[in-house]
Design an enzyme around this catalytic site. Sequence first.
Site, PDB file in Angstrom:
ATOM      1  N   HIS A 383       0.833  -1.202   0.000  1.00  0.00           N
ATOM      2  CA  HIS A 383       0.000   0.000   0.000  1.00  0.00           C
ATOM      3  C   HIS A 383       0.865   1.249   0.000  1.00  0.00           C
ATOM      4  CE1 HIS A 383      -3.011   2.881   1.954  1.00  0.00           C
ATOM      5  NE2 HIS A 383      -3.413   2.647   0.727  1.00  0.00           N
ATOM      6  N   HIS A 384       0.578   2.145  -0.933  1.00  0.00           N
ATOM      7  CA  HIS A 384       1.248   3.447  -1.003  1.00  0.00           C
ATOM      8  C   HIS A 384       0.191   4.540  -0.982  1.00  0.00           C
ATOM      9  CE1 HIS A 384       4.973   1.663  -3.301  1.00  0.00           C
ATOM     10  NE2 HIS A 384       5.041   1.451  -1.992  1.00  0.00           N
ATOM     11  N   GLU A 385      -0.158   5.025   0.192  1.00  0.00           N
ATOM     12  CA  GLU A 385      -1.017   6.217   0.258  1.00  0.00           C
ATOM     13  C   GLU A 385      -0.090   7.413   0.158  1.00  0.00           C
ATOM     14  OE1 GLU A 385      -4.462   7.120   0.428  1.00  0.00           O
ATOM     15  OE2 GLU A 385      -3.318   8.946   0.031  1.00  0.00           O
ATOM     16  N   HIS A 453      -6.299   3.825  -6.359  1.00  0.00           N
ATOM     17  CA  HIS A 453      -7.388   4.586  -5.731  1.00  0.00           C
ATOM     18  C   HIS A 453      -7.179   6.080  -5.963  1.00  0.00           C
ATOM     19  CE1 HIS A 453      -9.711   1.602  -3.186  1.00  0.00           C
ATOM     20  NE2 HIS A 453      -9.021   0.925  -4.091  1.00  0.00           N
ATOM     21  N   GLU A 454      -8.278   6.831  -5.869  1.00  0.00           N
ATOM     22  CA  GLU A 454      -8.276   8.258  -6.246  1.00  0.00           C
ATOM     23  C   GLU A 454      -7.548   8.413  -7.586  1.00  0.00           C
ATOM     24  OE1 GLU A 454      -6.856   7.480  -3.007  1.00  0.00           O
ATOM     25  OE2 GLU A 454      -8.916   7.373  -2.332  1.00  0.00           O
ATOM     26  N   GLU A 472     -10.292   2.671  -8.071  1.00  0.00           N
ATOM     27  CA  GLU A 472     -11.493   3.210  -7.432  1.00  0.00           C
ATOM     28  C   GLU A 472     -12.139   4.173  -8.430  1.00  0.00           C
ATOM     29  OE1 GLU A 472     -10.796   5.484  -3.931  1.00  0.00           O
ATOM     30  OE2 GLU A 472     -12.353   4.463  -2.790  1.00  0.00           O
ATOM     31  N   GLU A 478     -16.499   1.830   1.192  1.00  0.00           N
ATOM     32  CA  GLU A 478     -16.061   2.552   2.399  1.00  0.00           C
ATOM     33  C   GLU A 478     -17.049   3.642   2.811  1.00  0.00           C
ATOM     34  OE1 GLU A 478     -12.342   3.602   0.664  1.00  0.00           O
ATOM     35  OE2 GLU A 478     -12.921   5.662   0.286  1.00  0.00           O
TER      36      GLU A 478
HETATM   37  C1  NOJ Z   1      -8.978   6.094   0.422  1.00  0.00           C
HETATM   38  C2  NOJ Z   1      -9.085   4.735  -0.193  1.00  0.00           C
HETATM   39  O1  NOJ Z   1     -10.179   4.642  -1.050  1.00  0.00           O
HETATM   40  C3  NOJ Z   1      -9.198   3.728   0.916  1.00  0.00           C
HETATM   41  O2  NOJ Z   1      -9.416   2.456   0.377  1.00  0.00           O
HETATM   42  C4  NOJ Z   1      -7.952   3.783   1.760  1.00  0.00           C
HETATM   43  O3  NOJ Z   1      -8.131   2.931   2.852  1.00  0.00           O
HETATM   44  C5  NOJ Z   1      -7.707   5.182   2.275  1.00  0.00           C
HETATM   45  N1  NOJ Z   1      -7.774   6.133   1.219  1.00  0.00           N
HETATM   46  C6  NOJ Z   1      -6.353   5.314   2.932  1.00  0.00           C
HETATM   47  O4  NOJ Z   1      -5.355   5.166   1.972  1.00  0.00           O
END
Ligand code: NOJ
Length: 671
Positions: A383-385, A453-454, A472, A478
Amino acid sequence: MKKNKIISIAAFLFTVAFLISCVQKDPSVQDVKSPDGLNKITFAVEQGDIYYSVTHKGKEIIAPSKLGFVFKDGSVLGKKMKIENISRNSYNETWEQPWGEKRLIENRYEEMTVNLSSGNGQKYYMNIVFRAFNDGIAFRYEIPEQELIDSFIITDELTQFALPTIDNAWWIPAYKGVYYENITQYTPVNLIDTASCPFTIKTLNGKYLTIHEANLTDYAAMNLYCTGESTLNCDLTPWSTGEKVFAKAPIKSPWRMVMIADKPGELITSYLELNLNEPCAIDDISWIEPCRYIGIWWGMHMGKYTWHMGPNHGATTENTMRYIDFAAEHGFKGVLVEGWNKGWENDWTKEGDKFSFIEPYPDFDIEKITGYASSKGVKLIGHHETGGATKNYENQLEDAFALYQKLGVNSVKTGYVSPLLDGKERHSSQYGVRHMRKVIETAAKYHITIDNHEPVMPTGLRRTYPNLMTGEGMRGQEYNAWSQDGGNPVNHTCIIPFTRGLAGPMDYTPGVFNFDNPVNPGTKVKTTLAHQLALYVVFFSPLQMACDLPENYEGNPALKFIEQVPVNWDITKVPDAEIGKYVYIVRKDRDSKDWYLGCITNEMPRETNINLGFLEKDKIYSAEIYRDGDNAHWETNPTSVSIEKITVTANDYLPVKLAPGGGIAVRFTPE
Ligand code: NOJ
């Protein structure tokens, strides 16, 4: 009197026929028809302005619509134009998707390239390539290398889609809200705000159209706004400085495409977007594997765990190993872990640039965990946020992917939670498009697949880069955990397959089994459990999550359906659907002879008999059915599910009773 009338009608018809034949011969009007002859694109130059229009079965679908560009110096490419040359081409191939909703894809079209010029003496050049398919039309601009145009800045693309009538459309606003995470609106087109694509229309004469773009490369994403009664205009997402696209000739624009269907289900089984993308650019794709996954994820969204280190940290070594055990026991090949890396202790939506993609928290022993996972035949999903800090991410990109590759992690979920990238640029701007492409290409180098995502709205790049697997770009599950508006509306899952879902695989994260929400009791999952199961067939994603906590699955016999349902398909069919009301999809497994059926409804209960004619003739199938229990209801009794096994053949009809917000999921195995 009567005779005169007949004569004047005949004269009128003759005049019309004559005019049509003149138009046909007029070299400034050119057309191209789809292989089945039903879709026709007409290109015309009228007093130097350039237009196209589209008919389907002889009826106008797109009225004459403008084409062209405005550049920053005020010049317009699209005025005072004349045709230099027309060339034509027929194309017919069948190609194989490495993974997907269908294995073999037919790509068949008729193409017409119009070479245009403007100016006397020294000239400006532009080509427009039109393709007419049986399931829609597409065109793109090419600005070739030429003396008068070198580097240039596009401030507007003049492309229009003029609808002949004020049709209704399903749409979300482009600039209000973030990351395409809006509730879909259904209104007449003249009431839309600037909207994102895919933009799906039901015409007054009962056709379904989806306007979108394909192969978005180094350009800005296309949105639409309406002028007049029903003319949709291209709006390119701008840079913070207002420009739309910085370019240098030669360039090819993304394809502008219109899917044309008699029934909503035909939109889902159209592969127009993929056909408009380039073939696979990665030589060895043996490392790309679709899979079902679980994750340390829903716990954070439901307030049970935190992303950052602390007493309720989700991503601890011990907890991750527990998830790995559960995955191994139930046949999940992936375990997503969010909150494993340093940076979450900051206000990460504001200070995303503090994220490290290399340093795990001290309570997350990444080497031990990945070793343990591999001993159990499971892989960690990384995971890379980024918190939208793309520069910080790009600075660490190679090292971050190299680290994951070394540890045997071959899928990464990326995230860009921040309304603007680097505090400045929109996700769907050329800036965002460039960044996302860099990530996909770098990931491929390290044999890593991406769950974005985003994102920027997908445009079919998965054909060229099959490591871009899912994403996403919609209100996912969520929202049913924390959204203060109560969660996704009941009809949401019956709409998005016909809007966002047409752009590409959706990481919606289905699979809720526990419908309590202690943190936000006013917010809930507005479906039944059987509906959650059916989503595994209705929503396509080659990385498909079972989002709920292991403790909520443990001991529930309905989990068996999720354990078995494939994520990679040979055939997809949509026997029946009405957008926003119900969807019924059947798919055949890529690796066995099994068929799966998923059917979901909105808030209305429904009863029907499903024709099983899609099954192979002369075979007896055992059907494992997961249906709504007798009193199931999304609001009052979502968990009631009844499971049974019967024997069926292709000649049978399956009686189906769907609860409000309900669904049915069936696995058919030949005996
Ligand atoms: C938004 C993402 O849609 C979600 O899946 C993720 O858990 C959070 N950001 C944190 O990265």
